[in-house]
Design a protein around this motif. Sequence first.
Motif, short mmCIF file in Angstrom:
data_model
loop_
_atom_site.label_atom_id
_atom_site.label_comp_id
_atom_site.label_asym_id
_atom_site.label_seq_id
_atom_site.Cartn_x
_atom_site.Cartn_y
_atom_site.Cartn_z
N GLY A 198 -10.45 4.45 7.26
CA GLY A 198 -10.52 3.52 6.14
C GLY A 198 -9.85 4.06 4.90
O GLY A 198 -9.15 3.35 4.19
N VAL A 199 -10.07 5.33 4.63
CA VAL A 199 -9.44 5.96 3.48
C VAL A 199 -7.93 5.98 3.66
O VAL A 199 -7.17 5.65 2.75
N THR A 200 -7.47 6.34 4.87
CA THR A 200 -6.04 6.40 5.14
C THR A 200 -5.41 5.01 5.01
O THR A 200 -4.36 4.86 4.38
N VAL A 201 -6.04 4.00 5.61
CA VAL A 201 -5.51 2.64 5.52
C VAL A 201 -5.50 2.18 4.07
O VAL A 201 -4.53 1.59 3.60
N GLY A 202 -6.57 2.47 3.36
CA GLY A 202 -6.62 2.10 1.94
C GLY A 202 -5.54 2.76 1.12
O GLY A 202 -4.88 2.12 0.30
N ARG A 203 -5.35 4.04 1.35
CA ARG A 203 -4.31 4.76 0.60
C ARG A 203 -2.92 4.26 0.97
O ARG A 203 -2.07 4.06 0.10
N LEU A 204 -2.69 4.03 2.27
CA LEU A 204 -1.39 3.52 2.71
C LEU A 204 -1.16 2.12 2.17
O LEU A 204 -0.07 1.80 1.67
N SER A 205 -2.16 1.27 2.24
CA SER A 205 -2.04 -0.10 1.74
C SER A 205 -1.73 -0.09 0.25
O SER A 205 -0.85 -0.83 -0.21
N GLY A 206 -2.44 0.73 -0.48
CA GLY A 206 -2.19 0.82 -1.92
C GLY A 206 -0.79 1.34 -2.21
O GLY A 206 -0.11 0.84 -3.11
N ALA A 207 -0.38 2.34 -1.45
CA ALA A 207 0.96 2.91 -1.65
C ALA A 207 2.05 1.89 -1.32
O ALA A 207 3.04 1.77 -2.05
N LEU A 208 1.88 1.12 -0.25
CA LEU A 208 2.86 0.08 0.10
C LEU A 208 2.90 -1.01 -0.96
O LEU A 208 3.96 -1.52 -1.30
N ALA A 209 1.74 -1.36 -1.49
CA ALA A 209 1.68 -2.40 -2.52
C ALA A 209 2.41 -1.98 -3.79
O ALA A 209 2.95 -2.82 -4.51
N ARG A 210 2.44 -0.68 -4.06
CA ARG A 210 3.10 -0.20 -5.28
C ARG A 210 4.61 -0.03 -5.13
O ARG A 210 5.30 0.17 -6.13
N LEU A 211 5.12 -0.12 -3.91
CA LEU A 211 6.57 -0.06 -3.72
C LEU A 211 7.21 -1.35 -4.22
O LEU A 211 6.58 -2.41 -4.19
#
Length: 129
Positions: free
Chosen positions: A65-78
């Motif tokens: 969950g933490v990994t998905v959340g971090r990845l999702s957040g990182a993709l959203a900021r691109l």
Amino acid sequence: MAFHRRGRFDAARGGVRPWLYGIATNLIGRHRRAEIRRYRALARTGPPPDDDGHDQRVAERVTAGVTVGRLSGALARLSKGERDVVLLIAYGGLTYEEVAEALGVAYGTVASRLSRARTRLRDALGVEV
């Protein structure tokens, strides 16, 4: 969608595969705002609760969950362009040349967008991308 646009395909401009990925990229672009909202919401909510109670499963779900959340957040900021390049290369398996053709940009633009995206993802996730 591609079937309806088949009359627009010009074989002199390139191959079918990049043309189809270009259509797919444009369709995905229509949903970009909702996608970004979902990524941001997912990044805020964290992992779903685990009803099982088993220690290992809880630890795995929290980590995922933490990994998905971090990845999702990182993709959203691109930026839109950076995200398109990352997804077409990582998930679509396209070459730089094919991504350039699909997005209608220069080869160098693909390389620079991917480089910036990798740096941002690496910084956000704290790992080598």
